[in-house]
Structure formats: C-alpha cells, structure tokens
Design an enzyme around this catalytic site. Structure first.
Site, PDB file in Angstrom:
ATOM      1  N   GLN A 125     -37.197 -30.845 -10.499  1.00 35.93           N
ATOM      2  CA  GLN A 125     -36.519 -31.758 -11.661  1.00 35.93           C
ATOM      3  C   GLN A 125     -36.497 -33.166 -11.000  1.00 35.93           C
ATOM      4  OE1 GLN A 125     -35.430 -31.071 -14.454  1.00 35.93           O
ATOM      5  NE2 GLN A 125     -36.136 -28.957 -14.466  1.00 35.93           N
ATOM      6  N   CYS A 141     -28.894 -16.841 -23.533  1.00 39.90           N
ATOM      7  CA  CYS A 141     -28.554 -16.344 -24.955  1.00 39.90           C
ATOM      8  C   CYS A 141     -29.898 -15.754 -25.697  1.00 39.90           C
ATOM      9  CB  CYS A 141     -28.340 -17.534 -25.940  1.00 39.90           C
ATOM     10  SG  CYS A 141     -26.852 -18.159 -25.478  1.00 39.90           S
TER      11      CYS A 141
END
Length: 381
Positions: free
Chosen positions: A179, A325
């Site tokens: 990142q 999720c």
C-alpha cells in the site's frame, strides 16, 4: 452511468502512458530475456533497465530487486525464504495482528512447521506497540515483518524506529509495502529495511506483477522449483511487458510525487470533513496524521456496510467495506477488531480510497450520495 471509482487500495486503473510503454513487448520485443539471440538480448536489457529504475526509487542496488507475480508472492518469498534460510539461527518471528493475510497466513503455516510467531498488539489508531516489540525479541528471533501502511485503515507504521530496533538486535526486517509504494517516499537504506514487498496494480500498473527487494547481505531461499531466473531465487520466465509497465508507473508517480500526493490528500481531507460535519454518528478509523494520502476509512454507527455498498453501487460508486461482509458474514475484520472498534461501529465501516484519477466533482457526488443514504437509514433506526 459513469463509474465513480473510490477503491484504489484494491486496485488502480492502468495509466495510459504505462500501457503505451508495455505494448511493444507484446508484439515486437517479445523475446525471452534468457535467450541469447538479438531479441532475447534486447529483452534482457529492458528487464535490467526496469530493475535499475525501481532500485533507484527505493535506494537499493539493482541486484537486490527480484520480480514476482504480486505482493502476496513477494510476502511469501520474503518470509518463508528468510525463515528457511536462517532456521539454524532461530525459529522465532515477530509480526503484528493487523497484517495482510499474505503475511498472517504465511506465519500460520510456519507455525505448523515448528516456528514460533509473536503477534504484536496495536493501539486504537492501528500503530504497533514498539515497547511490546522490544520486549518480544528473543535470542532466536530471526525476522520482524511489519507492514509499512495498513490496507484497511491506512495507518503508517513507525518503520524507521522498527528498522533501527531490528538492526540493533541483528534481526532481519521485512515490510509489506504494497500500500505504501507510490503513496510514500521509501529509502530502504535510511529506514534499515532488509526486505520489502510491492505490487504493481496498486500504483497504476497491471495486475499480475510485483517485486521484492532483499538486501544482498540477507540470506534467503527460493520457495518454488524451476529454472535459473531472478538469480536462482524466483523460477519462471519473467513477465517482461508488465515489468516494464511497473517500472514506468513508478517513474511517472515519483517524477511528479508532490503534486500527485497533495491533490489526493486535499480530496481525502475534504471528504472526511464533509462526512463528519453532515453525518452525526460517523467516525474516522486510523491515525489522522500518519495515514496514507488517499485513505479515508470511516464507520457509521448501527449501519450495515453491505447494504451501504449496494446502494452506493446503484449510484455508480465503487468503494469497499471495512468488515467481512462477504458470504453473509457480519464479523468485523481482524484489523477493526485489533483496534478495539465495537461491533456497532465496525459493521458499518466504509473504506474510500482516492486516487490520481478522481476529481472534486466525483468526491462531491460521493459525499452527497453517502450523506443521503446514511442519514435516511439513521432516521429509520
């Protein structure tokens, strides 16, 4: 409907100049870098020039750069390769609880092989506990692997301090900089980094190519069998077109680094301020200052992030959730759990990551859509 893409931590759009740089290596300069005839020799020169460019950007020697297929492979090669080559010195590794699965699952596999791994705690902003790191060092500690910046909450770790601790204790220091590359300036010598992983698709280059820096004084082993490529450390014909693309992408970013970063930071800060001032139950996750320029990970109390993502998608907006999720799971991610975020906040986490192609108009569109959706849900509670 035009897509508004705000998931640049997941992947980025390939820069058009990068595509142009790559094209000849698909159709004209398609030689194998290991071949001795002319187009093979030209391919070899292109390969080594890309290696040189990347080495210059992070201040290492070209022979310390190894090309891989992605950040995950780089992490595996660094951690396993170092662990296997240094097991006679010890079998203890130190990492953190908020690492990418490429690091955590590699460490778990090594634990199954008899290695001992210490998982450091982080504070509420996701910063590694340096005192705990010092206290965790043993006589048989051979590797510290701490990510440069977190992929979920954007927190930047005290890498220079960790590198200094590792050097003082004669321990190899690896950082997952997937990142960080393209978002931060990195000098591996100044920061005492012995090994560093990167992945091209995070900085406007193609998927399927990555690199690993390993200092020439670090002993590590190859982990896949095959040919002689990459100095006998990573077998397989080099993906030359994408290697050239990766080096071009980094060259373009760091050539215009300040302007690139300032624009992204301004849009990020503008987004955070507008969301916090227009949604009462909103919370920024991660360190407010020591964070990646484009990362805005925010939680909305008692909101379902999966529903939020679908409603944003209906408006043409791409972002990601901060909780797992998928497959019907509502469990908070290991990162949000590690920073102590309560479930009522964690389950409503949205990660927005702004990139160089985003405009203020797109950010305004995102803000208006998000404020409307979240406040409507809050009013129903």
């Amino acid at each position: 409907m035009k897509i508004k893409y705000f998931d640049n931590a997941a992947t980025t759009q390939v820069n058009q100049d990068v595509i142009k740089e790559m094209l000849p290596y698909f159709s004209i300069e398609y030689g194998n870098p290991s071949s001795l005839y002319s187009i093979g020799r030209r391919a070899k020169r292109a390969l080594e020039e890309a290696r040189r460019k990347i080495a210059n950007i992070i201040n290492c020697k070209p022979n310390e750069i190894y090309f891989t297929s992605c950040g995950t492979e780089s992490d595996n090669l660094a951690i396993k390769g170092i662990a296997y080559a240094n097991k006679e010195k010890g079998k203890h590794i130190i990492t953190s609880k908020i690492e990418h699965p490429a690091v955590l699952n590699t460490c778990k596999e090594l634990e199954e092989q008899g290695y001992k791994v210490t998982y450091l705690d982080v504070n509420q902003n996701g910063i590694v506990n340096v005192e705990q790191l010092k206290a965790s060092i043993k006589t048989d500690t051979i590797l510290i692997t701490i990510m440069f910046a977190n992929n979920e909450i954007g927190t930047i770790q005290p890498i220079e301090e960790i590198g200094k601790i590792a050097k003082e204790n004669n321990i190899i220091f690896h950082t997952d900089a997937v990142q960080a590359m393209g978002n931060l300036k990195i000098d591996v010598k100044k920061l005492n980094i012995n090994a560093l992983s990167m992945s091209a698709h995070k900085f406007y280059a193609p998927k399927g190519i990555g690199a690993l820096y390993v200092g020439e004084d670090v002993n590590f082993k190859q982990i896949q069998n095959g040919g002689h490529q990459e100095k006998n450390k990573r077998a397989g014909t080099e993906n030359l077109a994408e290697i050239v693309g990766m080096s071009k992408a980094l060259e373009l970013i760091y050539k215009n680094f300040e302007n690139h970063n300032n624009k992204i930071k301004e849009l990020r800060d503008y987004y955070i301020e507008k969301i916090q001032s227009n949604i009462v139950d909103s919370k920024l996750n991660g360190d407010r200052i020591n964070r990646l320029p484009g990362n805005a990970n925010m939680s909305f109390k008692n909101i379902n992030a999966e529903e939020l993502l679908f409603e944003l998608d209906d408006k043409g907006i791409c972002a990601s959730a901060g909780s797992a999720c998928s497959s019907g799971s509502t469990s908070p991610s290991h990162v949000l759990t590690a920073i102590g975020l309560p479930p009522e906040w964690a389950n409503g986490t949205l990660r927005v990551t702004i990139g160089m192609n985003n405009t203020k108009e797109e950010v305004d569109y995102l803000i208006n859509a998000l404020v409307e959706i979240v406040n409507k849900k809050i009013n129903k509670i």
